[in-house]
Design a protein around this motif. Structure first.
Motif, mmCIF file in Angstrom:
data_model
loop_
_atom_site.group_PDB
_atom_site.id
_atom_site.type_symbol
_atom_site.label_atom_id
_atom_site.label_comp_id
_atom_site.label_asym_id
_atom_site.label_seq_id
_atom_site.Cartn_x
_atom_site.Cartn_y
_atom_site.Cartn_z
ATOM 1 N N LEU A 87 0.917 -1.129 0.231
ATOM 2 C CA LEU A 87 0.114 0.004 0.006
ATOM 3 C C LEU A 87 0.668 1.533 0.173
ATOM 4 N N GLU A 88 1.482 1.083 0.652
ATOM 5 C CA GLU A 88 3.016 2.352 0.416
ATOM 6 C C GLU A 88 3.258 2.320 -1.017
ATOM 7 N N VAL A 89 3.327 2.217 -1.612
ATOM 8 C CA VAL A 89 3.739 2.055 -3.105
ATOM 9 C C VAL A 89 2.885 2.406 -4.070
ATOM 10 N N ALA A 90 1.596 1.127 -3.452
ATOM 11 C CA ALA A 90 0.429 1.817 -3.782
ATOM 12 C C ALA A 90 0.121 3.539 -4.250
ATOM 13 N N SER A 91 -0.034 3.623 -2.435
ATOM 14 C CA SER A 91 -0.229 5.238 -2.310
ATOM 15 C C SER A 91 0.183 6.558 -3.730
ATOM 16 N N LYS A 92 2.096 5.959 -3.459
ATOM 17 C CA LYS A 92 3.038 6.806 -4.177
ATOM 18 C C LYS A 92 2.806 6.995 -5.845
ATOM 19 N N TRP A 93 2.057 6.050 -5.937
ATOM 20 C CA TRP A 93 2.302 5.872 -7.573
ATOM 21 C C TRP A 93 0.862 6.032 -7.918
ATOM 22 N N LYS B 15 -0.855 8.641 -6.436
ATOM 23 C CA LYS B 15 -0.859 10.747 -6.422
ATOM 24 C C LYS B 15 -0.133 11.276 -7.523
ATOM 25 N N GLU B 16 0.713 9.679 -8.335
ATOM 26 C CA GLU B 16 1.673 10.309 -9.757
ATOM 27 C C GLU B 16 1.110 10.041 -10.799
ATOM 28 N N TYR B 17 -0.224 9.379 -11.274
ATOM 29 C CA TYR B 17 -0.726 8.896 -12.698
ATOM 30 C C TYR B 17 -2.056 9.504 -12.340
ATOM 31 N N GLU B 18 -2.408 9.244 -12.672
ATOM 32 C CA GLU B 18 -4.502 9.610 -12.382
ATOM 33 C C GLU B 18 -4.686 8.332 -12.826
ATOM 34 N N LYS B 19 -4.666 6.884 -13.835
ATOM 35 C CA LYS B 19 -5.230 6.198 -14.554
ATOM 36 C C LYS B 19 -4.469 4.625 -14.240
ATOM 37 N N VAL B 20 -4.585 5.013 -12.204
ATOM 38 C CA VAL B 20 -3.847 3.771 -12.090
ATOM 39 C C VAL B 20 -4.952 3.196 -11.084
ATOM 40 N N GLY B 21 -5.211 1.829 -11.099
ATOM 41 C CA GLY B 21 -6.193 1.088 -10.683
ATOM 42 C C GLY B 21 -5.146 -0.181 -9.687
ATOM 43 N N ILE B 22 -5.838 -0.251 -8.978
ATOM 44 C CA ILE B 22 -4.967 -1.426 -7.262
ATOM 45 C C ILE B 22 -5.967 -2.605 -6.974
ATOM 46 N N GLY B 23 -4.632 -3.557 -7.287
ATOM 47 C CA GLY B 23 -5.533 -4.823 -7.030
ATOM 48 C C GLY B 23 -4.639 -5.674 -6.223
ATOM 49 N N GLY B 24 -5.100 -6.503 -5.539
ATOM 50 C CA GLY B 24 -4.077 -7.386 -4.766
ATOM 51 C C GLY B 24 -4.475 -7.522 -2.698
ATOM 52 N N GLY B 25 -5.593 -8.717 -3.549
ATOM 53 C CA GLY B 25 -5.640 -8.821 -1.592
ATOM 54 C C GLY B 25 -7.164 -8.174 -0.552
ATOM 55 N N LYS C 174 -9.173 4.439 0.688
ATOM 56 C CA LYS C 174 -8.715 5.886 0.450
ATOM 57 C C LYS C 174 -7.953 6.402 -0.387
ATOM 58 N N LEU C 175 -6.986 5.274 -0.664
ATOM 59 C CA LEU C 175 -5.821 5.997 -1.104
ATOM 60 C C LEU C 175 -5.965 6.399 -2.683
#
Length: 185
Positions: free
Chosen positions: A118-124, A126-136, A147-148
């Motif tokens: 989540l730390e890495v995901a949070s940073k990225w 914020k850096e690029y609008e078109k980011v989704g998150i998966g995993g767990g 929250k991210l």
């Protein structure tokens, strides 16, 4: 029910996955949903994946070579979702995708069965609008992902009754938690 709260419908047509379905399934489901369909692949040459896919998006769930990223650019309007493992060691790769393409990025766990970093995901995010998150992502922890403020969430195993079988109760629970967040953003 699934398409009521989903932004995309992901269909895994790569035999490497326990969630594999034959590509013909895409033609069956297309008229039944009003959401973009994503063909999820791990293996194969990019040109073969593109040629064989008749979906709105193609998700390639592996780290690509520079040559593969370059070939994606040659497909013009074709929409891709590109996987980046949530590890600081992939920051250069993440930045390369952002710089070279205008595609969606999925930040997912580096190893199957692990929760995304989540730390890495949070940073990225914020850096690029078109980011989704998966995993767990599960009904119990989805708020920490929301929250991210990612562009989207990729939810699969966290709402399964057992491997490759979705649990309608978990699907409803997660939808109930995500829905209020969507309408307050």
């Amino acid at each position: 029910m699934a398409s009521k709260y989903a932004d995309f419908i992901g269909i895994i047509t790569d035999p490497i996955s326990p969630r594999f379905v034959k590509p013909e399934f895409i033609n069956i489901i297309k008229p039944l949903v009003d959401k973009p369909i994503v063909n999820v692949k791990v293996n194969g040459k990019i040109e073969n994946i593109v040629r064989e896919s008749n979906t709105d998006y193609i998700q390639i769930h592996r780290v690509l070579t520079i040559e593969e990223l370059e070939s994606i650019l040659s497909y013009g309007e074709k929409k891709f979702i590109l996987y980046v493992p949530s590890s600081p060691k992939y920051e250069e790769y993440f930045n390369l995708i952002v710089k070279k393409t205008n595609q969606l990025i999925l930040i997912d766990s580096e190893k199957k069965g692990e929760k995304v970093n989540l730390e890495v995901a949070s940073k990225w995010v914020k850096e690029y609008e078109k980011v989704g998150i998966g995993g767990g992502i599960t009904p119990e922890n989805v708020e920490e992902f929301l929250k991210l403020e990612p562009y989207w969430l990729d939810i699969s195993s966290g709402i399964e009754k057992f491997k490759a079988k979705k649990d309608p109760v978990k699907m409803i629970k997660i939808a109930e938690k995500v829905k209020p967040w969507i309408f307050t953003q």
